[in-house]
Design a protein around this motif. Sequence first.
Motif, PDB file in Angstrom:
ATOM      1  N   PRO A   1       0.826  -1.206   0.000  1.00  0.00           N
ATOM      2  CA  PRO A   1       0.000   0.000   0.000  1.00  0.00           C
ATOM      3  C   PRO A   1       0.861   1.257   0.000  1.00  0.00           C
ATOM      4  O   PRO A   1       1.893   1.316   0.656  1.00  0.00           O
ATOM      5  CB  PRO A   1      -0.799  -0.132   1.304  1.00  0.00           C
ATOM      6  CG  PRO A   1       0.079  -0.942   2.196  1.00  0.00           C
ATOM      7  CD  PRO A   1       0.795  -1.906   1.300  1.00  0.00           C
ATOM      8  N   SER A   2       0.422   2.262  -0.740  1.00  0.00           N
ATOM      9  CA  SER A   2       1.187   3.509  -0.788  1.00  0.00           C
ATOM     10  C   SER A   2       1.098   4.277   0.522  1.00  0.00           C
ATOM     11  O   SER A   2       1.997   5.049   0.854  1.00  0.00           O
ATOM     12  CB  SER A   2       0.690   4.383  -1.950  1.00  0.00           C
ATOM     13  OG  SER A   2      -0.706   4.604  -1.850  1.00  0.00           O
ATOM     14  N   GLY A   3       0.021   4.056   1.297  1.00  0.00           N
ATOM     15  CA  GLY A   3      -0.093   4.693   2.607  1.00  0.00           C
ATOM     16  C   GLY A   3      -0.010   6.208   2.505  1.00  0.00           C
ATOM     17  O   GLY A   3      -0.740   6.839   1.741  1.00  0.00           O
ATOM     18  N   ALA A   4       0.936   6.784   3.252  1.00  0.00           N
ATOM     19  CA  ALA A   4       1.088   8.240   3.264  1.00  0.00           C
ATOM     20  C   ALA A   4       2.031   8.742   2.177  1.00  0.00           C
ATOM     21  O   ALA A   4       2.374   9.929   2.161  1.00  0.00           O
ATOM     22  CB  ALA A   4       1.591   8.694   4.635  1.00  0.00           C
ATOM     23  N   LEU A   5       2.460   7.857   1.271  1.00  0.00           N
ATOM     24  CA  LEU A   5       3.361   8.263   0.187  1.00  0.00           C
ATOM     25  C   LEU A   5       2.562   8.913  -0.928  1.00  0.00           C
ATOM     26  O   LEU A   5       1.779   8.258  -1.615  1.00  0.00           O
ATOM     27  CB  LEU A   5       4.125   7.057  -0.350  1.00  0.00           C
ATOM     28  CG  LEU A   5       5.061   7.337  -1.531  1.00  0.00           C
ATOM     29  CD1 LEU A   5       6.211   8.244  -1.108  1.00  0.00           C
ATOM     30  CD2 LEU A   5       5.585   6.030  -2.115  1.00  0.00           C
ATOM     31  N   TRP A   6       2.763  10.203  -1.120  1.00  0.00           N
ATOM     32  CA  TRP A   6       2.070  10.929  -2.180  1.00  0.00           C
ATOM     33  C   TRP A   6       2.890  10.829  -3.465  1.00  0.00           C
ATOM     34  O   TRP A   6       4.087  11.066  -3.457  1.00  0.00           O
ATOM     35  CB  TRP A   6       1.893  12.391  -1.772  1.00  0.00           C
ATOM     36  CG  TRP A   6       0.907  13.130  -2.642  1.00  0.00           C
ATOM     37  CD1 TRP A   6       1.198  14.007  -3.643  1.00  0.00           C
ATOM     38  CD2 TRP A   6      -0.514  13.053  -2.574  1.00  0.00           C
ATOM     39  NE1 TRP A   6       0.034  14.483  -4.214  1.00  0.00           N
ATOM     40  CE2 TRP A   6      -1.035  13.915  -3.576  1.00  0.00           C
ATOM     41  CE3 TRP A   6      -1.399  12.331  -1.778  1.00  0.00           C
ATOM     42  CZ2 TRP A   6      -2.393  14.086  -3.792  1.00  0.00           C
ATOM     43  CZ3 TRP A   6      -2.760  12.493  -1.987  1.00  0.00           C
ATOM     44  CH2 TRP A   6      -3.242  13.362  -2.979  1.00  0.00           C
ATOM     45  N   GLY A   7       2.226  10.450  -4.560  1.00  0.00           N
ATOM     46  CA  GLY A   7       2.912  10.369  -5.842  1.00  0.00           C
ATOM     47  C   GLY A   7       3.676   9.086  -6.070  1.00  0.00           C
ATOM     48  O   GLY A   7       4.569   9.037  -6.927  1.00  0.00           O
ATOM     49  N   GLY A   8       3.320   8.037  -5.337  1.00  0.00           N
ATOM     50  CA  GLY A   8       4.034   6.768  -5.473  1.00  0.00           C
ATOM     51  C   GLY A   8       3.995   6.204  -6.878  1.00  0.00           C
ATOM     52  O   GLY A   8       4.994   5.685  -7.387  1.00  0.00           O
ATOM     53  N   GLN A   9       2.840   6.287  -7.546  1.00  0.00           N
ATOM     54  CA  GLN A   9       2.728   5.763  -8.902  1.00  0.00           C
ATOM     55  C   GLN A   9       3.612   6.547  -9.868  1.00  0.00           C
ATOM     56  O   GLN A   9       4.195   5.979 -10.801  1.00  0.00           O
ATOM     57  CB  GLN A   9       1.261   5.827  -9.365  1.00  0.00           C
ATOM     58  CG  GLN A   9       0.299   5.024  -8.496  1.00  0.00           C
ATOM     59  CD  GLN A   9       0.464   3.529  -8.648  1.00  0.00           C
ATOM     60  OE1 GLN A   9       1.093   3.061  -9.583  1.00  0.00           O
ATOM     61  NE2 GLN A   9      -0.098   2.762  -7.722  1.00  0.00           N
ATOM     62  N   ASP A  10       3.727   7.855  -9.626  1.00  0.00           N
ATOM     63  CA  ASP A  10       4.578   8.672 -10.495  1.00  0.00           C
ATOM     64  C   ASP A  10       6.052   8.333 -10.303  1.00  0.00           C
ATOM     65  O   ASP A  10       6.829   8.305 -11.266  1.00  0.00           O
ATOM     66  CB  ASP A  10       4.334  10.156 -10.206  1.00  0.00           C
ATOM     67  CG  ASP A  10       2.913  10.575 -10.528  1.00  0.00           C
ATOM     68  OD1 ASP A  10       2.540  10.535 -11.711  1.00  0.00           O
ATOM     69  OD2 ASP A  10       2.166  10.920  -9.600  1.00  0.00           O
ATOM     70  N   ILE A  11       6.426   8.085  -9.046  1.00  0.00           N
ATOM     71  CA  ILE A  11       7.798   7.668  -8.765  1.00  0.00           C
ATOM     72  C   ILE A  11       8.086   6.342  -9.472  1.00  0.00           C
ATOM     73  O   ILE A  11       9.144   6.149 -10.072  1.00  0.00           O
ATOM     74  CB  ILE A  11       8.027   7.534  -7.250  1.00  0.00           C
ATOM     75  CG1 ILE A  11       7.925   8.898  -6.571  1.00  0.00           C
ATOM     76  CG2 ILE A  11       9.380   6.889  -6.957  1.00  0.00           C
ATOM     77  CD1 ILE A  11       7.899   8.825  -5.053  1.00  0.00           C
ATOM     78  N   GLN A  12       7.116   5.441  -9.419  1.00  0.00           N
ATOM     79  CA  GLN A  12       7.290   4.135 -10.042  1.00  0.00           C
ATOM     80  C   GLN A  12       7.437   4.255 -11.559  1.00  0.00           C
ATOM     81  O   GLN A  12       8.261   3.559 -12.169  1.00  0.00           O
ATOM     82  CB  GLN A  12       6.102   3.233  -9.700  1.00  0.00           C
ATOM     83  CG  GLN A  12       6.311   1.775 -10.032  1.00  0.00           C
ATOM     84  CD  GLN A  12       5.258   0.897  -9.387  1.00  0.00           C
ATOM     85  OE1 GLN A  12       4.064   1.158  -9.479  1.00  0.00           O
ATOM     86  NE2 GLN A  12       5.690  -0.148  -8.710  1.00  0.00           N
ATOM     87  N   LYS A  13       6.673   5.161 -12.170  1.00  0.00           N
ATOM     88  CA  LYS A  13       6.792   5.381 -13.621  1.00  0.00           C
ATOM     89  C   LYS A  13       8.177   5.901 -13.975  1.00  0.00           C
ATOM     90  O   LYS A  13       8.798   5.457 -14.945  1.00  0.00           O
ATOM     91  CB  LYS A  13       5.713   6.357 -14.085  1.00  0.00           C
ATOM     92  CG  LYS A  13       4.296   5.806 -14.051  1.00  0.00           C
ATOM     93  CD  LYS A  13       3.289   6.875 -14.438  1.00  0.00           C
ATOM     94  CE  LYS A  13       1.863   6.363 -14.324  1.00  0.00           C
ATOM     95  NZ  LYS A  13       0.879   7.436 -14.629  1.00  0.00           N
ATOM     96  N   LEU A  14       8.660   6.859 -13.183  1.00  0.00           N
ATOM     97  CA  LEU A  14       9.991   7.419 -13.417  1.00  0.00           C
ATOM     98  C   LEU A  14      11.046   6.329 -13.260  1.00  0.00           C
ATOM     99  O   LEU A  14      11.989   6.220 -14.051  1.00  0.00           O
ATOM    100  CB  LEU A  14      10.250   8.558 -12.433  1.00  0.00           C
ATOM    101  CG  LEU A  14      11.388   9.530 -12.732  1.00  0.00           C
ATOM    102  CD1 LEU A  14      11.077  10.337 -13.984  1.00  0.00           C
ATOM    103  CD2 LEU A  14      11.610  10.464 -11.541  1.00  0.00           C
ATOM    104  N   ASN A  15      10.866   5.504 -12.251  1.00  0.00           N
ATOM    105  CA  ASN A  15      11.776   4.392 -11.997  1.00  0.00           C
ATOM    106  C   ASN A  15      11.790   3.415 -13.170  1.00  0.00           C
ATOM    107  O   ASN A  15      12.852   2.999 -13.643  1.00  0.00           O
ATOM    108  CB  ASN A  15      11.344   3.677 -10.716  1.00  0.00           C
ATOM    109  CG  ASN A  15      12.151   2.442 -10.402  1.00  0.00           C
ATOM    110  OD1 ASN A  15      13.212   2.507  -9.807  1.00  0.00           O
ATOM    111  ND2 ASN A  15      11.641   1.277 -10.781  1.00  0.00           N
ATOM    112  N   ASP A  16      10.597   3.070 -13.656  1.00  0.00           N
ATOM    113  CA  ASP A  16      10.487   2.080 -14.725  1.00  0.00           C
ATOM    114  C   ASP A  16      11.066   2.589 -16.043  1.00  0.00           C
ATOM    115  O   ASP A  16      11.461   1.787 -16.901  1.00  0.00           O
ATOM    116  CB  ASP A  16       9.031   1.665 -14.915  1.00  0.00           C
ATOM    117  CG  ASP A  16       8.480   0.891 -13.725  1.00  0.00           C
ATOM    118  OD1 ASP A  16       9.292   0.465 -12.865  1.00  0.00           O
ATOM    119  OD2 ASP A  16       7.248   0.738 -13.620  1.00  0.00           O
ATOM    120  N   CYS A  17      11.109   3.914 -16.189  1.00  0.00           N
ATOM    121  CA  CYS A  17      11.708   4.505 -17.393  1.00  0.00           C
ATOM    122  C   CYS A  17      13.227   4.614 -17.287  1.00  0.00           C
ATOM    123  O   CYS A  17      13.897   4.998 -18.252  1.00  0.00           O
ATOM    124  CB  CYS A  17      11.129   5.900 -17.640  1.00  0.00           C
ATOM    125  SG  CYS A  17       9.409   5.912 -18.169  1.00  0.00           S
TER     126      CYS A  17
END
Length: 278
Positions: free
Chosen positions: A125-141
Amino acid sequence: MAQKPATLQIGIVGFGHLGQFLTEKIQKDGVDAGLSLAFVWNRNPEKLKGAVPEELVLHSLQDFPQRGADVIVEVCHPQIVKDFGAQFLSKSHFLVGSPSALSDPDLNQQLRHAAKHHGRTLYVPSGALWGGQDIQKLNDCGTLTALLVRMSKHPSCFRLAKDLLGAWKEDEGRRVLISGSVADICPIAPNNVNTMAAAAIAGSTLGFTGVRGELVSDTALRDYHVVEVEVTGVDGFTVKTVRMNPAKIGAVTGNATYNSFWSSLLLCTGHGGRVYLC
């Protein structure tokens, strides 16, 4: 006429504040959400009396396979993730509420292997992490170069394995308790840094050793936890976010995180065989 989606059977492991919230939420809103309780387990079963129907109480965690849960939700302690995580994944999808446990590289690999082998999903769970999906996209790129998570709370909100706080006074203000890799911080504050752990999962190319964290004690924060995330990418790309999460004095988890966790639970379907930030 379209068929009604099957109801997901949910097993709740732990009955602290978050476990109580999820149990009550499923009992109240589960039908509309397509969820129902398979079982609830707590180390002290006496705490479940009057709150959970007796037929839903799981007295021994070893007996969880008999309840047929589609998703098992851990909301108690990292040790449960270590002791039962691979077993859970052999039978069910697993939403790990203590992702700080994954800072142990051997356990991390063990659970990833179990998820892939059994075709189950290890949900984080992302919990209190704001923008986790965006971080993951940047990571995957392949363009994530640095990530810092700073968590500031009133000193009464920390549950630390080492005495980093020591004596503190109500008017002392702001004090940095520890700054370093998330891998080093997680064992010291396993109940306070799940947001950092989620960031390390999202930024997997950096991982727990590469993502940086800071824990800050601040006596001025009587009504909020503050989570700051600093993301750095290539060519000067940066994003900084500040999340003010309402929280009572002494609370480990901020108020908004409860509904965030519920939203994560609603996503726990259709992602088999991998780790998935939700």
